[in-house]
Design a protein around this motif. Structure first.
Motif, PDB file in Angstrom:
ATOM      1  N   THR A   1       0.993  -1.255   0.161  1.00  0.00           N
ATOM      2  CA  THR A   1       0.001   0.082   0.265  1.00  0.00           C
ATOM      3  C   THR A   1       0.507   1.413   0.112  1.00  0.00           C
ATOM      4  OG1 THR A   1      -0.204  -0.009   2.473  1.00  0.00           O
ATOM      5  CG2 THR A   1      -1.535  -1.480   1.272  1.00  0.00           C
ATOM      6  N   ARG A   2       2.390   1.273  -0.607  1.00  0.00           N
ATOM      7  CA  ARG A   2       3.157   2.096  -0.190  1.00  0.00           C
ATOM      8  C   ARG A   2       2.457   2.970   1.066  1.00  0.00           C
ATOM      9  NH1 ARG A   2       5.948   4.453  -4.663  1.00  0.00           N
ATOM     10  NH2 ARG A   2       5.952   2.782  -6.171  1.00  0.00           N
TER      11      ARG A   2
ATOM     12  N   ALA B   1      13.937  -2.947   0.018  1.00  0.00           N
ATOM     13  CA  ALA B   1      14.763  -3.530  -0.694  1.00  0.00           C
ATOM     14  C   ALA B   1      14.347  -4.120  -1.769  1.00  0.00           C
ATOM     15  CB  ALA B   1      16.395  -3.867  -0.004  1.00  0.00           C
TER      16      ALA B   1
ATOM     17  N   PRO C   1      13.311  -0.740 -15.380  1.00  0.00           N
ATOM     18  CA  PRO C   1      12.464  -0.141 -14.723  1.00  0.00           C
ATOM     19  C   PRO C   1      12.305  -1.223 -13.680  1.00  0.00           C
ATOM     20  CG  PRO C   1      11.651  -0.242 -17.027  1.00  0.00           C
ATOM     21  CD  PRO C   1      12.746  -0.708 -16.987  1.00  0.00           C
ATOM     22  N   ASP C   2      12.638  -0.645 -12.286  1.00  0.00           N
ATOM     23  CA  ASP C   2      12.747  -0.677 -11.383  1.00  0.00           C
ATOM     24  C   ASP C   2      11.480  -1.812 -11.090  1.00  0.00           C
ATOM     25  OD1 ASP C   2      13.241  -1.959  -8.406  1.00  0.00           O
ATOM     26  OD2 ASP C   2      14.064   0.103  -7.922  1.00  0.00           O
ATOM     27  N   LEU C   3      11.624  -2.881 -10.556  1.00  0.00           N
ATOM     28  CA  LEU C   3       9.956  -4.018 -10.038  1.00  0.00           C
ATOM     29  C   LEU C   3       9.534  -4.104  -8.815  1.00  0.00           C
ATOM     30  CD1 LEU C   3      10.907  -6.765 -12.853  1.00  0.00           C
ATOM     31  CD2 LEU C   3       9.481  -5.122 -13.303  1.00  0.00           C
TER      32      LEU C   3
ATOM     33  N   GLU D   1       8.337  -1.519  -7.774  1.00  0.00           N
ATOM     34  CA  GLU D   1       8.312  -0.336  -7.834  1.00  0.00           C
ATOM     35  C   GLU D   1       6.496  -0.475  -8.132  1.00  0.00           C
ATOM     36  OE1 GLU D   1       8.371   3.044  -6.479  1.00  0.00           O
ATOM     37  OE2 GLU D   1      10.844   3.027  -5.828  1.00  0.00           O
ATOM     38  N   LEU D   2       7.042  -1.742  -8.759  1.00  0.00           N
ATOM     39  CA  LEU D   2       5.770  -2.325  -9.280  1.00  0.00           C
ATOM     40  C   LEU D   2       5.137  -3.115  -8.280  1.00  0.00           C
ATOM     41  CD1 LEU D   2       5.604  -3.704 -12.992  1.00  0.00           C
ATOM     42  CD2 LEU D   2       4.312  -1.894 -12.336  1.00  0.00           C
TER      43      LEU D   2
ATOM     44  N   LEU E   1       4.868  -2.358  -5.355  1.00  0.00           N
ATOM     45  CA  LEU E   1       5.111  -1.165  -4.617  1.00  0.00           C
ATOM     46  C   LEU E   1       3.581  -0.496  -4.450  1.00  0.00           C
ATOM     47  CD1 LEU E   1       8.783   0.922  -3.483  1.00  0.00           C
ATOM     48  CD2 LEU E   1       6.823  -0.406  -1.847  1.00  0.00           C
ATOM     49  N   GLY E   2       2.685  -0.663  -3.352  1.00  0.00           N
ATOM     50  CA  GLY E   2       1.482  -0.715  -4.019  1.00  0.00           C
ATOM     51  C   GLY E   2       0.305  -0.857  -4.815  1.00  0.00           C
ATOM     52  N   SER E   3       0.879  -2.383  -5.526  1.00  0.00           N
ATOM     53  CA  SER E   3       0.719  -3.711  -6.182  1.00  0.00           C
ATOM     54  C   SER E   3      -0.830  -3.642  -5.583  1.00  0.00           C
ATOM     55  CB  SER E   3       0.845  -4.030  -6.402  1.00  0.00           C
ATOM     56  OG  SER E   3       1.508  -4.841  -5.331  1.00  0.00           O
TER      57      SER E   3
ATOM     58  N   ARG F   1      18.661   5.756 -16.524  1.00  0.00           N
ATOM     59  CA  ARG F   1      18.752   5.594 -14.719  1.00  0.00           C
ATOM     60  C   ARG F   1      20.091   5.629 -14.331  1.00  0.00           C
ATOM     61  NH1 ARG F   1      15.282   3.148 -10.911  1.00  0.00           N
ATOM     62  NH2 ARG F   1      13.031   2.709 -11.959  1.00  0.00           N
TER      63      ARG F   1
ATOM     64  N   SER G   1       0.897   7.352  -1.910  1.00  0.00           N
ATOM     65  CA  SER G   1       0.425   5.617  -1.921  1.00  0.00           C
ATOM     66  C   SER G   1      -0.814   5.263  -3.078  1.00  0.00           C
ATOM     67  CB  SER G   1       0.546   5.713  -0.704  1.00  0.00           C
ATOM     68  OG  SER G   1      -1.451   5.384  -0.573  1.00  0.00           O
TER      69      SER G   1
ATOM     70  N   GLY H   1      -1.123   3.379  -5.599  1.00  0.00           N
ATOM     71  CA  GLY H   1      -0.660   2.417  -6.639  1.00  0.00           C
ATOM     72  C   GLY H   1       0.487   2.896  -7.152  1.00  0.00           C
ATOM     73  N   PRO H   2       0.951   1.426  -7.808  1.00  0.00           N
ATOM     74  CA  PRO H   2       2.283   1.843  -8.653  1.00  0.00           C
ATOM     75  C   PRO H   2       2.972   3.440  -9.191  1.00  0.00           C
ATOM     76  CG  PRO H   2       1.982  -0.978  -8.486  1.00  0.00           C
ATOM     77  CD  PRO H   2       0.251   0.481  -8.424  1.00  0.00           C
TER      78      PRO H   2
ATOM     79  N   GLU I   1       8.412   5.037 -12.280  1.00  0.00           N
ATOM     80  CA  GLU I   1       9.626   4.062 -11.845  1.00  0.00           C
ATOM     81  C   GLU I   1       9.451   3.107 -13.286  1.00  0.00           C
ATOM     82  OE1 GLU I   1      11.364   3.764  -9.786  1.00  0.00           O
ATOM     83  OE2 GLU I   1      11.304   5.168  -8.094  1.00  0.00           O
ATOM     84  N   LEU I   2       8.629   3.181 -14.247  1.00  0.00           N
ATOM     85  CA  LEU I   2       8.390   2.322 -15.202  1.00  0.00           C
ATOM     86  C   LEU I   2       9.133   3.362 -16.409  1.00  0.00           C
ATOM     87  CD1 LEU I   2       5.479   0.654 -15.532  1.00  0.00           C
ATOM     88  CD2 LEU I   2       7.153   0.158 -15.425  1.00  0.00           C
TER      89      LEU I   2
ATOM     90  N   LEU J   1      11.440   5.526 -16.366  1.00  0.00           N
ATOM     91  CA  LEU J   1      12.604   5.512 -15.604  1.00  0.00           C
ATOM     92  C   LEU J   1      13.521   4.723 -16.074  1.00  0.00           C
ATOM     93  CD1 LEU J   1      12.331   7.111 -12.003  1.00  0.00           C
ATOM     94  CD2 LEU J   1      14.084   7.984 -13.574  1.00  0.00           C
ATOM     95  N   GLY J   2      14.517   4.533 -16.984  1.00  0.00           N
ATOM     96  CA  GLY J   2      15.001   3.127 -17.178  1.00  0.00           C
ATOM     97  C   GLY J   2      14.924   2.477 -18.211  1.00  0.00           C
TER      98      GLY J   2
ATOM     99  N   GLN K   1      23.757  -0.348   1.964  1.00  0.00           N
ATOM    100  CA  GLN K   1      23.373  -1.657   1.973  1.00  0.00           C
ATOM    101  C   GLN K   1      24.281  -2.117   1.303  1.00  0.00           C
ATOM    102  OE1 GLN K   1      19.874  -2.408  -0.242  1.00  0.00           O
ATOM    103  NE2 GLN K   1      20.249  -4.136  -1.188  1.00  0.00           N
TER     104      GLN K   1
ATOM    105  N   LYS L   1      16.117  -9.938 -13.328  1.00  0.00           N
ATOM    106  CA  LYS L   1      14.649  -9.737 -13.250  1.00  0.00           C
ATOM    107  C   LYS L   1      13.329 -10.404 -13.047  1.00  0.00           C
ATOM    108  CE  LYS L   1      15.263  -4.978 -14.331  1.00  0.00           C
ATOM    109  NZ  LYS L   1      14.562  -4.142 -13.424  1.00  0.00           N
TER     110      LYS L   1
END
Lengths: 529, 529
Positions: A196-197, A214, A237-239, A241-242, A244-246, B197, B234, B236-237, B241-242, B244-245, B442, B501
């Motif tokens: 739910t971010r 992470a 793209p950073d998955l 981030e998909l 997060l909030g899904s 990115r 918050s 949704g995704p 970020e989609l 980006l990259g 990290q 991925k």
């Protein structure tokens, strides 16, 4: 035991005192005791389960306890016993592999799956949408352990169902903390935060869950998918981030790796008063744009300042403050800022000095630590107040958004006025107050609380709330604010998501869900229809 | 004018001196002057364009100048005149609306579109993949202005084709900066940074482009899509970020809003030497995990330290250092850290003190500001060295990744050893050295440079490089590192993306591209086939 129809443990009560009741009576009128149906009566209304497979809990009480979250709509449903659709069974897997098995079982029965973390959603994430298929609640509550800990990379892997206090207790034993403190902290879970971010009260120091998450493992109807795990990457793209909030639409997050840090040496909270709202906002912005390492910043508007000080019994402080500010030529409606400092002793002391110097430039008056420490002590009590209010016939709801600095004040005023107008249509008053509690260089969140009288009737209460929610949501998106800064979308905010994401953006989200969940079995109706 | 077949302006040269040549001769042998075909000769090899529509540039030279980036593969193609497929025309739209028109034109002709920002890709983002359709280069170089500036929210909207120096010059006039300084800064563009990115040398202070990119407009084959614009959400995704990259697969980023800040009061760079690599890494980790507000942290390994100090003429410093460290009972292969401090005067001085105290705990010896300021002065010269090396018959390439702290040293050693082994098969030596330059709580990035002799023949050089690139890439993903921390995927890294991925993750990326670009016209072959 946890309340089945309200917030918190049923042996914990924070009743309203005479002063609070007098304050509310003056603002919005006297309420009549809130309607409350018994658990026994509601259980009688839970439909029979058609689920026959063993290994699932199909008892009416378990299903009821997973059927609703904490939105005002949920609240009315439980208080009036208008329980609505309930899942046919609750699955309680113990680990990632068992989540995979549950999803396979569900798929083979053509069932739809509604994930359940801590049951604290305030926007309808847990709604069961009737569509003819069997429905399964997939509860992650047994997956609540620290699975792995790497002090060198400062990473901790948790079962997604681990609630806030268990996250911090397991880390504290090792000298670390996560630092994610949403108001729902007591019950909400690491997995729920991710999907739910969520944002915690000290996100200024620790970051939003986007920064803390992470990586993790997602069980989808097409199999498992690992995301993240690397500090940073430019590889497409950073998955993460998909995920997060899904909100369950892509699958079930079974495990989450989070970034942790060493326990701080010291933590202080200070209050500062400003003669006007605009000066307070100016100070907030300068503080966050100055790179000062504060851990929390919160600015209450005039009404919230007055409400909090009155209810906390600080009338003398208010009187003193008004006099003081008047002497200095200011208006009589001061606003209160609370800021937090967390870190090494020397950093805390240094940042305090620098923050107070900045506040002074906006005519801020330091009021010491008492009020701030009081805020910190009571930071998770807010939701309990809803129980106390209802007993005396009052309902309460909150809305929140986030917007750039230049639009913040206008939107804040518009939200409150819209709420007042929405209730005025029924000749009812509403007590509306607001704070800015998450600040960014670019802008801030806006969090408004509404207290109003219950009509004593489900349909009337529901209609009023629906009007309030719709009008305020429309105002938020019309101003260009996000439909949610920290609560998510669920069903309540779904109609407003397209205003923010665009038609093509919604297509993208649907395409992602279709790719991993071709049958549409995962948490239908949340985020989008 | 910009070099057509090498880095930089053609009146800027940084030739190798006798000392550098002697150093290389000793390490990898004497080279014979690198092959270099003339522009005239290459232009003769550019195929005719079949593009007839007006409003596009179809000259051979313009098409050649947009056909290749700066990867070693590109380098060989240009130096040997093995130019390969070239686009049929170059479109040079001036604004968002013109980008929309160009994409519609391209779609109506069944053309494929390869976006071009600054032409600095080192991983094959600009490759023209032959597939029978006409190919259009869409260059954003005319879209290079600041379009909007909001000092309250500290946001600036730029045309996506604005290169680094123009970004900073337009902001500096207003007292602000972005602070994104990749080594390609001189030519790379804000839009290119977003869609690959990118990460700048001072990301420790300013953040990666993910943090700086507040939102933007994407022109897709299905229409335009706005993403972001809100400080945090918050809902949704996060579709930012989609983008980006996305490397052109989803559409063309026409405008980007970035988060800027006020120009700093002061900036210093310091060097510290550590007796061993492990102690240097320990200090890096403690520094980044201590919350000290450094703006840059870079640790060169033993070979890079020696190479840099030798080439910069610091032999006396090395001799002194070795003696000093020996006296203190350490080994004779010290490593060098450079750290940057940026901000208010008092912050810079305070953080210097605290950083040096932490370094001392790992036996670090402060070497003052001279070396660090030298690094800062020469920070964008690195790519020019490739020109100088080639003249004497040497090739150079770099690889980079990012991984958690516990795996960093093992992977760094494995990358260098793999490179040595890959060249040993041809009885050639390779001079490999490495630094860690982007650090996170990290983990860290790993950036290795390889210098080796040219075989004097395209196919031999290409085969050697291919083996090197393949073996090193395999080692990186086998260790769990990302296939790229800051350069992106393009065609060179595409075969390794699935390792990171996952199969379902690749399906998600393909589903997104399919949704916005059903005909597959956008930058085919990049990220995934």
């Amino acid at each position: 035991m946890r309340r089945w129809n309200g917030w918190g443990e049923d042996n914990l009560d924070y009743p309203l005192d005479a002063k609070a009741l007098a304050f509310l009576a003056e603002r919005i009128g006297v309420g009549s005791p809130g309607h409350e149906i018994s658990l026994h009566e509601v259980l009688g209304k839970v439909r029979e389960s058609s689920w026959t497979e063993s290994g699932f809990d199909t008892s009416a009480e378990t299903r009821l306890r997973h059927a609703r979250g904490q939105s005002y709509r949920d609240w009315l449903a439980l208080k009036y016993g208008r329980i609505g659709p309930v899942a046919d069974a609750v699955a309680l897997p113990a680990n990632h592999a068992e989540v995979e098995t549950v999803l396979r079982d569900a798929a083979s029965r053509g069932a739809r799956v509604v994930p359940w973390g801590g049951g604290t959603s305030v926007v309808g994430h847990l709604d069961v949408i009737e569509a003819g298929q069997p429905v399964l609640n997939l509860s992650l509550e047994r997956m609540n352990a620290l699975l792995d800990f790497d002090p060198i990379s400062q990473l901790a892997r948790f079962g997604a169902g681990t609630p806030g206090p268990r996250v911090e207790a397991q880390l504290r034993d090792r000298g670390y903390l996560l630092g994610h403190f949403p108001q729902s902290y007591e019950y909400s879970t690491v997995g729920g935060w991710v999907v739910t971010r969520s944002s915690g009260q000290q996100s200024l120091r620790y970051g939003r869950i986007e920064n803390l998450f992470a990586g993790g493992r997602l069980v989808t109807p097409r199999g498992s998918l690992s995301v993240g795990g690397i500090p940073a990457s430019s590889a497409g793209p950073d998955l993460r981030e998909l995920v997060l909030g899904s909100e369950g639409r892509l699958g079930i997050l079974s495990e989450a790796v989070v970034r942790v840090r060493k326990l701080p040496e010291r933590e202080d909270f200070h209050a500062v008063f400003f003669p006007t709202w605009d000066l307070g906002v100016e100070a907030m912005r300068h503080l966050v744009q100055s790179d000062l390492p504060l851990s929390m910043l919160r600015l209450s508007n005039e009404t919230e300042t007055e409400t909090q000080l009155t209810l906390a019994g600080h009338e003398k402080a208010i009187a003193w403050l008004k006099r003081y500010l008047k002497l200095r030529g200011s208006g009589a409606r001061p606003v209160m800022m609370v800021f937090g400092l967390t870190g090494l002793n020397r950093e805390v002391l240094r940042s305090r000095r620098e923050a107070l110097t900045l506040c002074k430039l906006s005519r801020g008056v330091h009021a010491g630590r008492m009020i701030g420490q009081g805020w910190a002590k009571n930071r998770f009590k807010g939701p309990y107040l809803r129980n106390g209010l209802w007993k005396f016939g009052y309902g309460a709801d909150t809305v929140e958004t986030c917007i750039n600095w230049p639009q913040a004040t206008g939107l804040m005023r518009a939200i409150e006025q819209t709420a007042v107008d929405a209730f005025a249509a029924d000749n009812e008053r509403i007590h509306a107050f607001t704070h800015l509690s998450h600040v960014y260089r670019q802008g801030c969140s806006i969090y408004s609380t509404f207290v109003f009288r219950s009509a004593g009737d489900h349909d009337a209460d529901f209609a009023r709330w629906q009007r309030l929610k719709a009008r305020v949501s429309e105002i938020i998106v019309a101003h260009g604010g996000t439909i949610s800064h920290q609560h998510g979308v669920g069903t309540d905010h779904a109609p407003y998501l397209e205003a923010e994401k665009g038609a093509l953006g919604m297509d993208l989200l649907r395409a992602c869900a279709r790719e991993l969940d071709p049958a549409g079995m995962m948490n239908p109706g949340k985020l989008f229809a």
